[in-house]
Design a protein around this motif. Structure first.
Motif, PDB file in Angstrom:
ATOM      1  N   ASP A  69       1.026  14.110  -1.518  1.00  0.00           N
ATOM      2  CA  ASP A  69      -0.211  14.870  -1.773  1.00  0.00           C
ATOM      3  C   ASP A  69      -1.320  14.516  -0.783  1.00  0.00           C
TER       4      ASP A  69
ATOM      5  N   SER B 241       5.139  12.174  -5.250  1.00  0.00           N
ATOM      6  CA  SER B 241       3.857  11.493  -5.359  1.00  0.00           C
ATOM      7  C   SER B 241       3.850  10.764  -6.686  1.00  0.00           C
TER       8      SER B 241
ATOM      9  N   LYS C  94       4.090   0.983  -4.348  1.00  0.00           N
ATOM     10  CA  LYS C  94       5.077   0.337  -5.203  1.00  0.00           C
ATOM     11  C   LYS C  94       4.546   0.155  -6.631  1.00  0.00           C
ATOM     12  N   THR C  95       3.308  -0.346  -6.738  1.00  0.00           N
ATOM     13  CA  THR C  95       2.734  -0.589  -8.064  1.00  0.00           C
ATOM     14  C   THR C  95       2.600   0.718  -8.843  1.00  0.00           C
ATOM     15  N   THR C  96       2.035   1.715  -8.189  1.00  0.00           N
ATOM     16  CA  THR C  96       1.817   2.995  -8.870  1.00  0.00           C
ATOM     17  C   THR C  96       3.154   3.622  -9.254  1.00  0.00           C
TER      18      THR C  96
ATOM     19  N   ASP D 143       0.789  -1.230   0.000  1.00  0.00           N
ATOM     20  CA  ASP D 143       0.000   0.000   0.000  1.00  0.00           C
ATOM     21  C   ASP D 143       0.829   1.292   0.000  1.00  0.00           C
TER      22      ASP D 143
HETATM   23  P1  GDP Z   1       1.481  -1.164  -3.417  1.00  0.00           P
HETATM   24  O1  GDP Z   1       0.628  -2.070  -2.600  1.00  0.00           O
HETATM   25  O2  GDP Z   1       2.688  -0.712  -2.667  1.00  0.00           O
HETATM   26  O3  GDP Z   1       1.804  -1.691  -4.761  1.00  0.00           O
HETATM   27  O4  GDP Z   1       0.618   0.189  -3.587  1.00  0.00           O
HETATM   28  P2  GDP Z   1      -0.239   0.726  -4.793  1.00  0.00           P
HETATM   29  O5  GDP Z   1       0.626   1.328  -5.841  1.00  0.00           O
HETATM   30  O6  GDP Z   1      -1.228  -0.283  -5.213  1.00  0.00           O
HETATM   31  O7  GDP Z   1      -0.964   1.951  -4.071  1.00  0.00           O
HETATM   32  C1  GDP Z   1      -1.796   1.753  -2.951  1.00  0.00           C
HETATM   33  C2  GDP Z   1      -2.912   2.793  -2.967  1.00  0.00           C
HETATM   34  O8  GDP Z   1      -2.362   4.103  -2.800  1.00  0.00           O
HETATM   35  C3  GDP Z   1      -3.683   2.829  -4.280  1.00  0.00           C
HETATM   36  O9  GDP Z   1      -5.033   3.093  -3.991  1.00  0.00           O
HETATM   37  C4  GDP Z   1      -3.047   3.992  -5.031  1.00  0.00           C
HETATM   38  O10 GDP Z   1      -3.941   4.566  -5.946  1.00  0.00           O
HETATM   39  C5  GDP Z   1      -2.693   4.932  -3.908  1.00  0.00           C
HETATM   40  N1  GDP Z   1      -1.531   5.777  -4.220  1.00  0.00           N
HETATM   41  C6  GDP Z   1      -0.331   5.377  -4.724  1.00  0.00           C
HETATM   42  N2  GDP Z   1       0.499   6.423  -4.857  1.00  0.00           N
HETATM   43  C7  GDP Z   1      -0.182   7.521  -4.419  1.00  0.00           C
HETATM   44  C8  GDP Z   1       0.148   8.909  -4.304  1.00  0.00           C
HETATM   45  O11 GDP Z   1       1.245   9.363  -4.615  1.00  0.00           O
HETATM   46  N3  GDP Z   1      -0.818   9.709  -3.794  1.00  0.00           N
HETATM   47  C9  GDP Z   1      -2.036   9.248  -3.397  1.00  0.00           C
HETATM   48  N4  GDP Z   1      -2.902  10.125  -2.909  1.00  0.00           N
HETATM   49  N5  GDP Z   1      -2.368   7.958  -3.492  1.00  0.00           N
HETATM   50  C10 GDP Z   1      -1.463   7.101  -4.002  1.00  0.00           C
END
Ligand code: GDP
Length: 435
Positions: A161, A286, A37-39, A34
């Motif tokens: 953000d 972000s 990482k993916t984003t 969360d």
């Molecule tokens: P992972 O589990 O580490 O791969 O995390 P994800 O990339 O799936 O992101 C987890 C959640 O945080 C998702 O709902 C994303 O849309 C959100 N998210 C990721 N990066 C950002 C960011 O820079 N700003 C905000 N506000 N939300 C983010």
């Protein structure tokens, strides 16, 4: 390269190479679930070339289109390794396309063995943290493993953000919970909905997000540091200089005598301290919009090591004697199969890192575990949007092999007359000095 002497480089680069070894970064992205990482990975792939095929579309729609296309074509950004390219906006490699291989690092606590296995093939990593949640328990595990395998890192404090984001609190947590010698390389201008820019402490310039009209960020707009943040930027630049002066005599001398430290000197000192695991630079940002991911890519190129900057992989020959797989195109081939993968288009792939020597398509590879050889029918470079068939993979490269079947993760595959097993040493956890 910056860290290694010139003489060493020319001796290991074969003249057939399309580009020198020091233009490669093999990195992983580690994060607590969360944290983003993916984003962040998606944005990295988006900025590092995948978008070229999309034409001139507005960024907002382009990302969505790209992700749609990704879904349709069954391409996943979590493939074992993806190659992309980045032109750093400044620094010694400015204007030179670097190959960045992103190796998937599983982030689950339960798969510790798998995490450790993938950490072996990395030369460096991005540790992603959430600016709201800070350092979470799972991050501590991954951090310790990265220390154990001596993986130099930069940290990305994501979600600046979001309501409750606090960059400096996250850094304090990195120092307290991870015992990291963490220092900002950039400071944010504002936070939450007012997160409007970054100040690069090394270059002493500001990046104001609103002013960046180039969707690829290839010609980022730099500005003078705004009046409102000048004092803070000065204070943190001093702190950064002080932190790296512990590991760099040039900086230390100049710092003590009050002399001006140039941008290249400071950049080099940060690079050296990062690669020697003494220091972790931290970048706020972000993954949403274009708020910092391009600068993070600049940091990957400028501060994380190329394959030539890290200690050679260790191994054992058939008599049990220790050998070093020194990065060298002219040596015999040895590499590590680090992941098996079923690709919807190419079929069964073995992801492989060349540590020493050169791998050519059609070569027979010896596997010391099975004591058998198998022929590599094809070599594939995996990209986010396509796959490239290649004829040769050089020392330090990562590619996917087609045709080898009797392989399991962790196998060494080498020249038929070179019977060695690569065995990364398990280091004791280094004691990281806090300055
Ligand atoms: P992972 O589990 O580490 O791969 O995390 P994800 O990339 O799936 O992101 C987890 C959640 O945080 C998702 O709902 C994303 O849309 C959100 N998210 C990721 N990066 C950002 C960011 O820079 N700003 C905000 N506000 N939300 C983010």
């Amino acid at each position: 390269t910056i860290v290694t002497e010139k003489s060493k480089i020319s001796s290991v680069n074969s003249k057939d190479r399309p580009f020198p070894l020091e233009w490669t970064r093999n990195i992983g992205i580690a994060a607590h679930i969360d944290a983003g990482k993916t984003t962040t990975s998606e944005r990295i792939l988006f900025y590092s070339g995948s978008v070229h095929k999309m034409g001139e579309v507005h960024e907002g729609t382009a990302v969505t289109d790209w992700m749609e296309q990704e879904r349709e074509r069954g391409i996943t950004i979590t493939a074992a390794a993806i190659s992309c390219a980045w032109n750093a906006s400044w620094g010694p490699w400015k204007g030179i396309k670097q190959r960045i291989n992103i190796i998937d690092t599983p982030g689950h606590v339960d798969f510790t063995a798998e995490v450790e296995r993938s950490l072996r093939v990395l030369d460096g990593a991005i540790a992603v943290f959430c600016a709201v949640a800070g350092v979470q328990p799972q991050s501590e595990t991954v951090w310790r493993q990265a220390n154990k395998y001596r993986v130099p890192r930069v940290a990305f404090i994501n979600k600046m953000d979001r309501t409750g984001a606090n960059f400096f609190r996250a850094i304090d947590e990195m120092r307290e919970k991870l015992k990291a010698n963490a220092h900002p390389l950039f400071i944010p201008i504002g936070a939450e909905e007012n997160f409007t820019g970054l100040i690069d402490l090394v270059q002493n310039v500001a990046y104001i997000f609103e002013d960046t009209t180039d969707m690829l960020g290839l010609t980022p707009v730099t500005r003078e540091i705004p009046e409102s943040h000048r004092a803070q930027a000065k204070e943190y630049r001093e702190k950064l200089i002080e932190a790296v002066s512990d590991f760099d005599d040039v900086i230390a001398e100049k710092y003590l005598s009050g002399e001006e430290i140039t941008v290249p000197e400071l950049m080099l000192a940060v690079r050296k301290a990062t690669i020697s695991l003494q220091f972790t630079g931290v970048i706020p940002g972000s993954a949403f919009k274009r708020k910092g991911v391009q600068r993070l890519l600049d940091c990957v190129v400028n501060y994380l090591p190329s394959p030539i900057d890290v200690p050679p992989m260790q191994g054992q020959d058939s008599d049990g004697a220790s050998v070093e797989a020194v990065v060298d195109d002219k040596a015999k081939l040895a590499g590590l199969a680090f992941k098996l993968w079923n690709d919807p288009f190419v079929g069964r792939l073995v992801f492989y890192r060349v540590y020493t020597g050169v791998l050519n398509k059609g070569m027979s590879l010896y596997n010391p575990r099975t004591r058998r050889s198998e022929r590599v029918s094809r070599l594939v470079l995996m990209r986010a949007m396509d796959r490239e068939e290649i004829d040769t993979a050089y020392s330090g490269d990562i590619c996917a092999l087609v045709g080898v079947k009797e392989v399991i993760t962790g196998d060494t595959l080498c020249d038929e007359d070179y019977d060695i097993r690569l065995e990364p040493p398990s280091f004791p956890e280094p004691v990281i000095a806090m300055s």
